[in-house]
Write a protein that holds these residues in place. Structure first.
Motif, PDB file in Angstrom:
ATOM      1  N   GLY A  52      -0.196   9.374   2.669  1.00  0.00           N
ATOM      2  CA  GLY A  52       0.745   8.260   2.744  1.00  0.00           C
ATOM      3  C   GLY A  52       2.174   8.721   2.974  1.00  0.00           C
ATOM      4  O   GLY A  52       2.900   8.170   3.808  1.00  0.00           O
ATOM      5  N   GLU A 112       8.975   5.548   0.941  1.00  0.00           N
ATOM      6  CA  GLU A 112       7.522   5.477   0.774  1.00  0.00           C
ATOM      7  C   GLU A 112       7.053   6.579  -0.181  1.00  0.00           C
ATOM      8  O   GLU A 112       7.394   7.746  -0.020  1.00  0.00           O
ATOM      9  N   CYS A 113       6.272   6.173  -1.189  1.00  0.00           N
ATOM     10  CA  CYS A 113       5.792   7.142  -2.175  1.00  0.00           C
ATOM     11  C   CYS A 113       4.315   7.469  -2.010  1.00  0.00           C
ATOM     12  O   CYS A 113       3.793   8.331  -2.705  1.00  0.00           O
ATOM     13  N   LYS A 130      -2.182  10.312  -1.546  1.00  0.00           N
ATOM     14  CA  LYS A 130      -0.729  10.307  -1.758  1.00  0.00           C
ATOM     15  C   LYS A 130      -0.037  11.163  -0.695  1.00  0.00           C
ATOM     16  O   LYS A 130       0.948  10.748  -0.095  1.00  0.00           O
ATOM     17  N   CYS A 168       1.803   5.490  -2.697  1.00  0.00           N
ATOM     18  CA  CYS A 168       0.985   4.850  -3.732  1.00  0.00           C
ATOM     19  C   CYS A 168      -0.113   3.956  -3.154  1.00  0.00           C
ATOM     20  O   CYS A 168      -1.236   3.962  -3.651  1.00  0.00           O
ATOM     21  N   SER A 169       0.195   3.204  -2.125  1.00  0.00           N
ATOM     22  CA  SER A 169      -0.825   2.305  -1.579  1.00  0.00           C
ATOM     23  C   SER A 169      -1.953   3.089  -0.928  1.00  0.00           C
ATOM     24  O   SER A 169      -3.129   2.758  -1.096  1.00  0.00           O
ATOM     25  N   MET A 170      -1.623   4.138  -0.203  1.00  0.00           N
ATOM     26  CA  MET A 170      -2.649   4.969   0.407  1.00  0.00           C
ATOM     27  C   MET A 170      -3.451   5.697  -0.666  1.00  0.00           C
ATOM     28  O   MET A 170      -4.673   5.802  -0.586  1.00  0.00           O
ATOM     29  N   SER A 171      -2.775   6.165  -1.700  1.00  0.00           N
ATOM     30  CA  SER A 171      -3.457   6.825  -2.805  1.00  0.00           C
ATOM     31  C   SER A 171      -4.411   5.863  -3.498  1.00  0.00           C
ATOM     32  O   SER A 171      -5.542   6.229  -3.841  1.00  0.00           O
ATOM     33  N   GLY A 172      -3.988   4.632  -3.684  1.00  0.00           N
ATOM     34  CA  GLY A 172      -4.856   3.629  -4.301  1.00  0.00           C
ATOM     35  C   GLY A 172      -6.093   3.352  -3.470  1.00  0.00           C
ATOM     36  O   GLY A 172      -7.202   3.239  -4.002  1.00  0.00           O
ATOM     37  N   ALA A 173      -5.913   3.269  -2.156  1.00  0.00           N
ATOM     38  CA  ALA A 173      -7.058   3.049  -1.274  1.00  0.00           C
ATOM     39  C   ALA A 173      -8.023   4.227  -1.339  1.00  0.00           C
ATOM     40  O   ALA A 173      -9.252   4.038  -1.403  1.00  0.00           O
TER      41      ALA A 173
END
Length: 120
Positions: free
Chosen positions: A96, A42-43, A93, A45-50
């Motif tokens: 996440g 897990e990097c 980030k 990225c999805s949480m950072s995008g949100a």
């Protein structure tokens, strides 16, 4: 970074020991192995995008509904909003990655409870 690498080495060691000591449970262990790989890779990225999308929306709403538009200079406003949005992305980030690491630790704890290893 060394701490993360040593954590990964210990975790992979636990998985390998489990697979070697319980070959009959290999099919039961496969979902845990897949989840462990997902959590480890897990990097954030999805949480950072949100967080980024939310920050952009908040900045837009603040700009539209602020009481004194144009009180500061245009460049200053852009810099403030940019700093806010980039900070939100960075925090997302970190959040996440942290959540994934916590899930990984909890997964290994559950594995140790479900499949205790003989001799440590």
């Amino acid at each position: 970074m060394a701490r993360s690498s040593s954590l990964l080495a210990r975790e992979e060691n636990v998985l390998q020991r489990l697979l070697r000591s319980r070959p009959e449970a290999r099919t039961r262990l496969q979902p845990y192995v897949r989840r462990a790989k997902v959590y480890h890779n897990e990097c954030g990225c999805s949480m950072s995008g949100a967080f980024l999308v939310t920050a952009v929306l908040l900045a837009f709403i603040h700009r539209v509904y602020s009481g004194n538009p144009g009180q500061t200079g245009f460049i200053t406003e852009v810099a403030i909003y940019a700093a806010f949005v980039l900070s939100a992305g960075f925090v997302g980030k970190l959040a996440g990655i942290s959540i994934a690491r916590i899930r990984l630790v909890l997964l290994y704890r559950d594995l140790r409870n479900l499949f205790p290893l003989d001799g440590g």
